[in-house]
Enzyme design. Structure first.
Site, PDB file in Angstrom:
ATOM      1  N   ALA A   1      -0.462  10.954   0.156  1.00 61.04           N
ATOM      2  CA  ALA A   1       0.704  11.225  -0.648  1.00 61.04           C
ATOM      3  C   ALA A   1       0.942   9.890  -1.176  1.00 61.04           C
ATOM      4  CB  ALA A   1       1.928  11.700   0.573  1.00 61.04           C
ATOM      5  N   MET A   2       1.129  10.091  -2.655  1.00 66.36           N
ATOM      6  CA  MET A   2       1.561   8.876  -3.322  1.00 66.36           C
ATOM      7  C   MET A   2       2.560   8.909  -4.043  1.00 66.36           C
ATOM      8  SD  MET A   2      -2.654   8.324  -4.830  1.00 66.36           S
ATOM      9  CE  MET A   2      -2.463   6.324  -5.085  1.00 66.36           C
ATOM     10  N   SER A   3       3.730   8.115  -3.412  1.00 70.43           N
ATOM     11  CA  SER A   3       4.884   8.108  -4.258  1.00 70.43           C
ATOM     12  C   SER A   3       5.087   7.455  -5.303  1.00 70.43           C
ATOM     13  CB  SER A   3       5.973   7.638  -2.979  1.00 70.43           C
ATOM     14  OG  SER A   3       5.766   6.285  -3.084  1.00 70.43           O
ATOM     15  N   GLY A   4       4.207   6.500  -5.498  1.00 69.29           N
ATOM     16  CA  GLY A   4       4.305   5.603  -6.869  1.00 69.29           C
ATOM     17  C   GLY A   4       4.661   4.357  -6.509  1.00 69.29           C
TER      18      GLY A   4
ATOM     19  N   LEU B   1       3.974  14.193  -5.213  1.00 67.38           N
ATOM     20  CA  LEU B   1       5.122  15.306  -4.786  1.00 67.38           C
ATOM     21  C   LEU B   1       6.222  15.271  -5.924  1.00 67.38           C
ATOM     22  CD1 LEU B   1       5.371  15.512  -1.056  1.00 67.38           C
ATOM     23  CD2 LEU B   1       3.509  16.186  -2.382  1.00 67.38           C
TER      24      LEU B   1
ATOM     25  N   CYS C   1      16.878   8.861  -1.904  1.00 70.99           N
ATOM     26  CA  CYS C   1      16.076   8.945  -3.280  1.00 70.99           C
ATOM     27  C   CYS C   1      16.755  10.030  -4.188  1.00 70.99           C
ATOM     28  CB  CYS C   1      14.568   9.394  -2.765  1.00 70.99           C
ATOM     29  SG  CYS C   1      14.563  11.166  -2.139  1.00 70.99           S
TER      30      CYS C   1
ATOM     31  N   CYS D   1      13.133  14.929   5.361  1.00 68.76           N
ATOM     32  CA  CYS D   1      11.933  15.000   4.329  1.00 68.76           C
ATOM     33  C   CYS D   1      10.699  14.947   5.199  1.00 68.76           C
ATOM     34  CB  CYS D   1      12.080  13.985   3.252  1.00 68.76           C
ATOM     35  SG  CYS D   1      10.839  14.125   2.077  1.00 68.76           S
TER      36      CYS D   1
ATOM     37  N   GLY E   1       2.116   6.029   3.346  1.00 67.46           N
ATOM     38  CA  GLY E   1       2.528   4.724   3.214  1.00 67.46           C
ATOM     39  C   GLY E   1       3.556   4.155   4.318  1.00 67.46           C
TER      40      GLY E   1
ATOM     41  N   VAL F   1       4.327   0.617  -3.751  1.00 70.98           N
ATOM     42  CA  VAL F   1       3.110  -0.230  -3.258  1.00 70.98           C
ATOM     43  C   VAL F   1       2.665   0.272  -2.198  1.00 70.98           C
ATOM     44  CG1 VAL F   1       4.832  -1.879  -2.523  1.00 70.98           C
ATOM     45  CG2 VAL F   1       2.462  -2.814  -2.764  1.00 70.98           C
ATOM     46  N   ASP F   2       3.621   0.803  -1.148  1.00 75.44           N
ATOM     47  CA  ASP F   2       2.971   1.080   0.182  1.00 75.44           C
ATOM     48  C   ASP F   2       2.023   2.160   0.116  1.00 75.44           C
ATOM     49  OD1 ASP F   2       4.737  -0.833   1.221  1.00 75.44           O
ATOM     50  OD2 ASP F   2       6.555   0.536   1.431  1.00 75.44           O
TER      51      ASP F   2
END
Length: 359
Positions: free
Chosen positions: A6-9, A32, A193, A101, A125, A11-12
C-alpha cells in the site's frame, strides 16, 4: 511471497515497499483512492491521498520497477471512516479515524481484495513491528503506530508486513534518498487526512449543523454559556469553550462530560478528569484468544501518551473493563484503549477495545 504494497505517496510506504522488494518478495504497488474529489485532500503538509500523492506513489513504484495500480476505495472510506467520524462526534464521542481506517480499509477491504487476488500479505509503512505474529511497538517511540494497529485481529496480523518498524524516521528518510526516491524529503502529513484545512470543528459543523446546547459548571450547576453543537467539544478540552468568565478559584475549566441528547457540555476543574476505571466494547485480542480472567497489562488511551499499569478482564456481556493503577486524564467515549504486555516496557500489544464510559 506475493506482497501488495500500500503506497500512500509518502516516504514511509515507499521505503517499506523497497524493503519488501529487497527481501525477495513479488511486490505490486497500489495507491488507494479514498475520495471522489482527491484534488481537495491536500493543503501543504496537511491531508493525504490526493492526486499529488498518487503521482508520488507511481514515481516511487517506477524507481522500484514494480507494477503499480490505483484502486478506488472512496465509497468504503466515506462510509466506514468519514461517516463514522461524523456520527461519533454527533453522539458526543471522540473517535480515532486512523484506527478506523486501518480496521475497515487497509486491513479489511484492501486485505480481503488482496487475498482474493492471490496475494499473501499487505505491506504498509506503519511504524510497528511483528515478531512471531505478535504486534510490537516501533523502535522509534515518537513515530510508533502500534496503538492505531491494536484493532487488528490475529488473522489480519498474519497477513501484514511492517518493514520499517525497526528503523528511526531520520534513517528512513536517508534510505529513501540513497535509493533515489523523490519523496525522501516530502513532509509528513498532519492531522486528519480528509480534513486538510485542519479545522475539525468547521468540517463537523458543515455536516451536522447547529444543535444548540448549554455549557454547565459541574460544581454549581450554573449555565455558563451556550454552544452550537456537542461536536465542537471533547473530554479534556480546555481551549475554545466559549466561557467568558473564570472559575471561582481562577483555575482553568475543562470539558468533563458531553450529553448528546440534551446537548449539555459539563465543565470543571482538571482534577475531575482523573479516571481510574474504563468500560469498553468490541474487544479485539491480538492472539485471537480472550483471557480467561483478569489480565495484568499497560493500558494506553491515546496514540501518543496516556499510559498506566492496569488490570483488564472480559465482562459477561462481551465487553471489557479496565482498572487503572494510576489515574489517566482525557479519557473519552469513542477512543480506543489499547492493552500492552506489562513486561518489556509495554512493548507487545495484547488487544484493544472502544471506550464507552470512564469513571
Amino acid at each position: 511471497m506475493r506482497v501488495l504494497a500500500a503506497m500512500s505517496g509518502g516516504v514511509d510506504s515507499a521505503v517499506a515497499a523497497a524493503r519488501a522488494v529487497e527481501a525477495g518478495h513479488d511486490v505490486v504497488g497500489v495507491h488507494l483512492a479514498l475520495s471522489e474529489t482527491p484534488a481537495a485532500l491536500r493543503a501543504g503538509s496537511r491531508g493525504c491521498c490526493s492526486r499529488e500523492d498518487a503521482t508520488d506513489a507511481r514515481r516511487a513504484a517506477d524507481v522500484l520497477d514494480i507494477p503499480f495500480y490505483v484502486w478506488d476505495f472512496a465509497a468504503q472510506f466515506t462510509e466506514s471512516v468519514v461517516d463514522d467520524f461524523v456520527a461519533a462526534y454527533a453522539a458526543g464521542e471522540t473517535p480515532n479515524p486512523c484506527l478506523r481506517c486501518n480496521e475497515k480499509i487497509k486491513f479489511a477491504a484492501l486485505l480481503d481484495k488482496a487475498l482474493g487476488l492471490g496475494f499473501d500479505a499487505v505491506c504498509t509503512g506503519h511504524y510497528a513491528r511483528l515478531d512471531d505474529g505478535m504486534l510490537r511497538r516501533a523502535v522509534d517511540d515518537d513515530k510508533d503506530q502500534s496503538y492505531v494497529l491494536a484493532v487488528l485481529t490475529a488473522r489480519q496480523l498474519a497477513h501484514a508486513l511492517f518493514p520499517i518498524g525497526d528503523t528511526p524516521k531520520p534513517d528512513v528518510r536517508a534510505e529513501a534518498s540513497a535509493r533515489g526516491l523523490r519523496v525522501a524529503d516530502k513532509p509528513d502529513s498532519h492531522d486528519i487526512c480528509f480534513i486538510p484545512s485542519g479545522d475539525t470543528r468547521a468540517f463537523l459543523a458543515e455536516r451536522i449543523g447547529v444543535r444548540p446546547g448549554a455549557i454547565v459548571d459541574a460544581e454549581s450547576g450554573e449555565e455558563l454559556a451556550r454552544h452550537g453543537g456537542v461536536h465542537g467539544f471533547t473530554v479534556g478540552q480546555r481551549k475554545g469553550l466559549g466561557v467568558d468568565r473564570p472559575a471561582a478559584d481562577g483555575r482553568p475549566r475543562y470539558v468533563l462530560g458531553i450529553e448528546p441528547v440534551s446537548g449539555t457540555v459539563t465543565v470543571g476543574p482538571a482534577a475531575a478528569l482523573d479516571v481510574r476505571e474504563i468500560d469498553a466494547v468490541r474487544p479485539v485480542w491480538s492472539s485471537g484468544r480472550a483471557p480467561d480472567g483478569p489480565l495484568s497489562c499497560v493500558a494506553q488511551v491515546r496514540a501518543h501518551g496516556g499510559l498506566a499499569p492496569a488490570q483488564a478482564w472480559p465482562t459477561v456481556d462481551g465487553g471489557l473493563r479496565v482498572a487503572l493503577a494510576q489515574p489517566l486524564r482525557g479519557v473519552a467515549p469513542g477512543q480506543a484503549v489499547a492493552l500492552y504486555r506489562p513486561d518489556a516496557f509495554g512493548d507487545v500489544v495484547l488487544g484493544s477495545a472502544t471506550i464507552t464510559a470512564a469513571r
